[in-house]
Design a protein around this motif. Structure first.
Motif, mmCIF file in Angstrom:
data_model
loop_
_atom_site.group_PDB
_atom_site.id
_atom_site.type_symbol
_atom_site.label_atom_id
_atom_site.label_comp_id
_atom_site.label_asym_id
_atom_site.label_seq_id
_atom_site.Cartn_x
_atom_site.Cartn_y
_atom_site.Cartn_z
ATOM 1 N N LYS A 136 128.421 34.401 94.492
ATOM 2 C CA LYS A 136 128.860 33.226 95.245
ATOM 3 C C LYS A 136 127.949 32.015 95.052
ATOM 4 O O LYS A 136 128.410 30.881 94.955
ATOM 5 C CB LYS A 136 128.965 33.563 96.745
ATOM 6 N N ASN A 137 126.642 32.235 95.035
ATOM 7 C CA ASN A 137 125.736 31.095 94.971
ATOM 8 C C ASN A 137 124.450 31.478 94.245
ATOM 9 O O ASN A 137 123.360 31.372 94.793
ATOM 10 C CB ASN A 137 125.435 30.571 96.381
ATOM 11 N N LYS A 138 124.582 31.947 93.023
ATOM 12 C CA LYS A 138 123.410 32.330 92.242
ATOM 13 C C LYS A 138 123.716 32.198 90.760
ATOM 14 O O LYS A 138 124.878 32.185 90.353
ATOM 15 C CB LYS A 138 122.984 33.762 92.564
ATOM 16 N N GLU A 255 115.988 26.381 89.674
ATOM 17 C CA GLU A 255 116.966 25.793 90.586
ATOM 18 C C GLU A 255 117.034 24.276 90.431
ATOM 19 O O GLU A 255 118.116 23.682 90.472
ATOM 20 C CB GLU A 255 116.624 26.164 92.034
ATOM 21 N N ASN A 267 128.152 23.337 84.999
ATOM 22 C CA ASN A 267 127.904 24.584 85.738
ATOM 23 C C ASN A 267 127.609 25.755 84.820
ATOM 24 O O ASN A 267 127.702 26.917 85.231
ATOM 25 C CB ASN A 267 129.093 24.932 86.629
ATOM 26 N N LYS A 293 127.666 26.874 93.307
ATOM 27 C CA LYS A 293 128.241 27.556 94.471
ATOM 28 C C LYS A 293 129.749 27.730 94.327
ATOM 29 O O LYS A 293 130.480 26.776 94.035
ATOM 30 C CB LYS A 293 127.937 26.763 95.738
ATOM 31 N N ASP A 294 130.199 28.975 94.543
ATOM 32 C CA ASP A 294 131.630 29.298 94.583
ATOM 33 C C ASP A 294 132.396 28.858 93.328
ATOM 34 O O ASP A 294 133.552 28.433 93.415
ATOM 35 C CB ASP A 294 132.284 28.674 95.818
#
Length: 368
Positions: A136-138, A255, A267, A293-294
């Motif tokens: 989901k967020n990695k 990050e 992305n 994210k997502d």
């Protein structure tokens, strides 16, 4: 139109008549002549495909292939041009095995200079050791084409089985992209990184410190500071290699880099480590790292037991043996490593089956 005291001169198309439009109807639509005169890109592509010239047809087929894979028109044309240059070189050299190398070179050139769109709804594949991962967020790596899915699903589990003493298991995760995902070319990603280092001294210090703390996969002893000054391209290679290391994760270097890319609409990036420096370098085509994210949804995951892993590794090794056996040159080092690993595994299994109470280690069995 030029007006003089006693003359009226008008320049136009031969055969045209005053008030009569050759290329447009009164409503602005194109006449048959107009359509022929103002041929759009699509018609050009279709005409090229039907051309009697085999080179023109081949070039357009390549362009259409890259367009279908998500490349922009400009990027598709650039890749097609480079591919044809490579093929011309291969034709002069004239070797089956060399042609395979040429295809790989063309792919790498495209990855260096062309961004790519991975379309929404496209199914990608991650192979990992955490069955509960949601993505989901990695950041995570994934295979985006059939060839790479085959490579990673059969090679990675076997590699993990041999190198990791204890793990939850190996799982093939099927993921679906939730939007069009733009993957940065190596050139674009490198420019973003270098710009960050130039504008943010603190970030530059964090990067150099993290890179000095890890030499993961490095084949040279050059200091990061020297690489940054003398060879920015290689510096980015090392930076990309270190993205998965604890040093980069703990310092938030990774990050920050991903966030900056996201600001520019990206992305995903190419996984240079698997592209150039690991066992997958000669096996995989487009190893890709995703972040954000997502951006994907998990469809399903499949756990592999030891029997599945060994069978898949054996199947892939046999594919490599058949494939490389038809070539005129020696097998690549990565292919050889994969095959040797499979043969070693088979030797150990056969020995333990014949000697179920043996106290010999794997290393000792292989040395016999």
């Amino acid at each position: 139109m030029i007006v003089r005291e006693s003359e009226l001169m008008h320049y136009g198309v031969l055969g045209m008549k005053w008030g009569v439009r050759c290329y447009q109807n009164k409503d602005g639509s194109l006449t048959s002549k107009g359509k022929k005169h103002y041929t759009d890109d699509t018609d050009t592509y279709n005409n090229a495909e039907k051309s009697k010239n085999p080179i023109t047809r081949h070039k357009q087929n390549l362009i259409n292939k890259y367009l279908a894979n998500g490349y922009s028109k400009e990027a598709a044309e650039a890749k097609a041009k480079q591919r044809m240059i490579t093929e011309a070189t291969v034709a002069v050299v004239g070797g089956v095995a060399i042609a395979v190398v040429g295809k790989k070179v063309a792919t790498r050139v495209g990855q260096d200079y062309c961004d790519k769109i991975i379309k929404s709804g496209h199914e990608i594949q991650n192979v990992g050791t955490n069955s509960k991962e949601t993505f989901k967020n990695k950041a995570f790596y994934a295979a985006i084409n059939k060839h790479d899915k085959d490579v990673y699903s059969k090679v990675f589990p076997h590699k993990e089985q041999l190198s990791v003493k204890s793990y939850d298991g190996v799982y093939i995760n099927s993921l679906k992209t939730n939007k069009n995902i733009k993957r940065a070319s190596n050139n674009t990603a490198r420019k973003v990184m270098l710009n960050m280092l130039q504008k943010d001294p603190e970030y530059k210090s964090q990067v150099l410190k993290a890179m000095n703390g890890t030499r993961y996969g490095w084949l040279d002893r050059e200091a990061p500071e020297d690489l940054l000054k003398n060879d920015p391209k290689k510096f980015y290679d090392r930076f990309n290699q270190a993205l998965a290391t604890p040093q980069f994760q703990s310092s938030k270097v990774r990050e920050k880099f991903y966030k900056e890319l996201e600001k520019k609409g990206y992305n995903a990036i190419i996984d240079i480590n698997d592209t150039k420096y690991t066992v997958y370098a000669d096996l995989a085509n487009e190893p890709t790292i995703f972040f954000g994210k997502d951006i994907v949804s998990k469809i399903k995951n499949k756990g592999l037991d030891e029997s599945d892993i060994n069978k898949n590794a054996a199947k892939y090794a046999n594919q490599l043996i058949r494939k490389n056996g038809a070539k005129t040159i020696a097998m690549s080092s990565s292919s050889y490593t994969m095959i040797k690993s499979y043969l070693n595994q088979r030797k150990v299994e056969e020995y333990t089956k014949e000697h179920p109470n043996t106290s010999l280690s794997r290393k000792e069995i292989l040395a016999r």
